[in-house]
Write an enzyme that holds these catalytic residues in place. Structure first.
Site, PDB file in Angstrom:
ATOM      1  N   HIS A  34      14.364   1.046 -49.786  1.00 39.18           N
ATOM      2  CA  HIS A  34      13.298   0.055 -49.955  1.00 39.18           C
ATOM      3  C   HIS A  34      13.768  -1.226 -50.622  1.00 39.18           C
ATOM      4  CE1 HIS A  34       9.010  -0.702 -49.705  1.00 39.18           C
ATOM      5  NE2 HIS A  34       8.989  -1.124 -50.949  1.00 39.18           N
TER       6      HIS A  34
ATOM      7  N   SER B  31       6.867  -5.008 -48.220  1.00 38.01           N
ATOM      8  CA  SER B  31       6.209  -3.748 -48.563  1.00 38.01           C
ATOM      9  C   SER B  31       4.700  -3.881 -48.298  1.00 38.01           C
ATOM     10  CB  SER B  31       6.517  -3.376 -50.016  1.00 38.01           C
ATOM     11  OG  SER B  31       6.194  -2.042 -50.267  1.00 38.01           O
TER      12      SER B  31
ATOM     13  N   ASP C 294      14.662   4.313 -46.617  1.00 35.59           N
ATOM     14  CA  ASP C 294      13.516   3.897 -47.422  1.00 35.59           C
ATOM     15  C   ASP C 294      12.581   5.077 -47.671  1.00 35.59           C
ATOM     16  OD1 ASP C 294      11.321   2.605 -48.570  1.00 35.59           O
ATOM     17  OD2 ASP C 294      11.580   0.822 -47.334  1.00 35.59           O
TER      18      ASP C 294
END
Length: 695
Positions: free
Chosen positions: A667, A547, A632
């Site tokens: 995610h 991330s 995501d």
């Protein structure tokens, strides 16, 4: 004949801002949610899906010789986990709550027992049954009504963190015929057992921006809008105070917070504002007796202080200091009990738990004796108790859940994480802390773990992990999965770089906005120091982040690619300029105070100077594995997909460049308890294969 990597078509898109032109050849890869959800794919969607599938096929082919190894790694990691397991029960409002896992099953089972642990067990949810027919499943926000009759809960079956709230009658087992869509999953009951407050998300940006009130039996589509957060840099949420007296609405941005409160006995009344927002002032509130306790950074208390105010006079001028600001100590949280205040803080990077009697007769710290560890308070929902429940673990020590009697000071270890397989002995591992000198004179801490029989020298493989954003601290935690690297001779290191709060609030402030590059140079300086002190060499040094940590990976390999043999970038945020310019993308507006708003030229220029996608150049890059999820909502799949396409176009080497897109998830990756281990097994196989370790 050499295997040919996929080549994405190039369709130049000129992006102009502040008289600066950027050419994005892969802008076409961006799809809308509607395009992804459509049954009949349009031509653009087909092209994107075909490209992602081609990359997956290429990764499968390149990694084919490791498939057997991946399977054995998966079985090894799975074999350390106790499949038949259950949580330590905790008591709330007359019931003991327990989470269980059954052998061979991927999802938790939630149960409860009335008053006594030997009472009959009530089934709340069997997520294994609920997940059937879904490739992804997540249950969230379990919320029991005060009379213990109803439970509200949220379900996500897409992995975009958009939950549908349902309500179950626990006396009859009936799921009520109401669906509350497009929520965060969490909710809060008023004390009348029929009024439910919940948070809804913006359809496009997924910002949680509205609080609604729903009365049982009504039509959820007609729920009353109680509060709307108009400022696009803020999000909002709702919860009940531990004292159970107040329903509280919070609004927060990176720099500023604001709260409203309402007596939970009168849900039809109006919320009162606690302290109107003042830009740069953060605060959070907890209720006890006739007062609110306020953790705040007001009046230059950068590491936060604790204040108190009467519940009838809540604005800032009424706040009185309970714990003053301390330059060397970050105040992180408090737990309030009838006779004790428990303070969670951090000094010199280490977690501290401070216990104070309200009557002032005693205060003391819990003793911890490791050089680097993680300790935190856990589920403490009971108010009138002498027992504090906390968790402790270290890089080399499995997690323990502990009940601590704050009067007698006796510790009871309720559960120590079991590592199955018969091979683990914590005495075989060592953990330590090392400090790397940064270019500007700062000292950057690193937490390190390895097997004691590992030879530490320039030939030792080492994985350096980092994050460094949002003030989020990666604490040194134990991992059974990581043992698969340690037992094969790897050293594992967490770099506590600026942008996190490991060394206090200023450590975060010095790694954001126009100081963001400190995050990247800190990581590079950690890598250089590890090489200098002979923990490894550039031929055996690997890096990993996900991330915002994927942004870190992207920036670092543009700046110092020669330091690393291999890099794993998971769901990486790499197209920073374009994403921060697009306010329709989830998270963008709420993050201007973290990265800066590139609509202002100063921030545009600075962000562009480090944005990984904008700074790919014709040079050699390390071997790379990049992962993403098609659904995501936090880092859209097209960022890593575009980045990989551009790297393929420009890089001047024959090193591996692999893109793995999970076409079913978002995610957080796979939702199943063991399914996610398959993703880790592929990542570890990638690293171990580069080291020539085949079993």
């Amino acid at each position: 004949m050499a295997l040919k990597a996929p080549s994405a078509k190039r369709i130049p898109e000129i992006l102009e801002m502040h008289n600066d032109k950027r050419v994005d050849d892969y802008f076409w890869m961006r799809l809308s949610d509607e395009q992804k959800a459509a049954e009949n794919l349009d031509e653009q969607t087909k092209d994107v899906v075909d490209y992602l599938n081609a990359e997956n096929d290429y990764t499968d082919t390149v990694m084919a010789h490791t498939k057997g190894f991946q399977k054995s790694l998966f079985e090894e990691m799975k074999g350390r986990i106790k499949e038949q397991d259950e949580s330590v029960p905790y008591k709330y409002n007359g019931y003991w709550y327990i989470t269980k896992y059954e052998e061979g099953k991927d999802y938790p089972i939630y149960t409860r027992k009335k008053e006594a642990l030997d009472a009959p067990e009530e089934l709340l949810f069997d997520c294994n049954e609920m997940a059937k027919g879904h490739s992804y499943f997540k249950l969230s926000g379990i919320n029991i009504s005060p009379d213990n009759k109803y439970v509200a809960y949220g379900v996500d079956t897409v992995s975009r963190r958009i939950y549908t709230i349902r309500i179950k009658n626990l006396e009859t087992g009936e799921i009520l015929p109401y669906e509350i869509v497009n929520t965060t999953g969490g909710s809060t009951w008023a004390n009348d057992n029929k009024t439910l407050f919940f948070t809804r998300k913006d359809d496009q940006t997924l910002r949680s921006d509205r609080i609604y009130k729903y009365v049982l039996g009504g039509d959820p589509t007609l729920a009353d809008l109680i509060y709307k957060e108009e400022d696009e840099t803020f999000y909002t949420f709702v919860y009940k105070s531990k004292s159970r007296k107040y329903i509280i609405i919070g609004s927060a941005s990176t720099l500023t917070s604001e709260y409203r409160f309402l007596n939970a006995d009168t849900p039809e009344a109006e919320f009162q504002i606690f302290q109107p927002r003042i830009r740069g002032i953060e605060y959070s509130i907890a209720h006890f007796e006739d007062s609110f306790y306020v953790i705040t950074n007001a009046d230059d208390a950068s590491n936060f202080k604790l204040m108190k105010t009467h519940e009838t006079a809540t604005t800032k001028e009424n706040w009185k200091t309970v714990l003053p600001h301390r330059t060397e100590t970050l105040l992180e949280d408090i737990d309030i009990f009838k006779n004790f205040l428990v303070v969670s803080e951090r000094t010199n990077g280490l977690n501290m738990i401070w216990i104070k009697r309200w009557d002032g007769t005693e205060d003391y710290y819990l003793p911890f004796d490791n050089e680097t560890y993680t300790a935190y308070t856990t589920t403490n929902v009971e108010f009138d108790t002498e027992i504090l429940r906390f968790a402790y673990n270290a890089l080399s020590t499995p997690s323990s859940l502990i009940d601590f009697n704050m009067v007698s000071k006796e510790k009871t270890v309720l559960k120590e994480q079991e590592v199955l397989g018969g091979k683990f002995d914590k005495n075989n591992y060592a953990s330590e802390r090392l400090w790397a000198p940064a270019a500007d004179g700062a000292e950057v801490p690193m937490s390190i773990v390895y097997r004691k029989d590992t030879e530490i020298n320039e030939n030792t493989p080492l994985l350096l992990y980092g994050y460094g954003s949002y003030g989020s601290t990666i604490d040194p935690y134990f991992s059974t999965v990581r043992l698969s690297l340690l037992d094969r001779g790897f050293v594992y290191v967490i770099a506590h770089i600026r942008g996190g709060e490991y060394l206090g609030r200023q450590w975060y402030e010095n790694g954001k906005l126009l100081k963001k590059k400190n995050t990247f140079t800190d990581f590079i300086d950690c890598a250089k120091h590890l090489i200098k002190v002979n923990y490894t060499s550039a031929n055996h040094l690997y890096a990993m982040g996900g991330s915002a940590g994927g942004l870190l990976m992207g920036a670092v390999i543009n700046m110092a690619p020669e330091l690393f043999k291999g890099v794993i970038a998971a769901v990486p945020f790499v197209d920073v300029v374009s994403t921060m310019l697009d306010e329709t993308i989830p998270l963008t507006t709420g993050e201007f105070d973290e990265w800066g708003n590139p609509k202002e030229e100063e921030y545009y220029t600075y962000i562009k100077s480090y944005s990984p996608y904008d700074n790919v150049e014709a040079q050699s890059y390390p071997n790379m594995l990049v992962t993403t999820g098609y659904h995501d909502s936090q880092v859209q799949y097209w960022e890593p997909a575009k980045w990989v396409a551009k790297l393929r176009e420009l890089k001047q080497d024959t090193h591996l460049l692999l893109l793995r897109t999970n076409m079913k998830t978002g995610h957080g990756g796979a939702s199943g308890r063991f399914e996610s281990l398959k993703e880790v097994a592929e990542e570890y196989a990638f690293l171990l294969d580069l080291e020539g370790i085949e079993q």
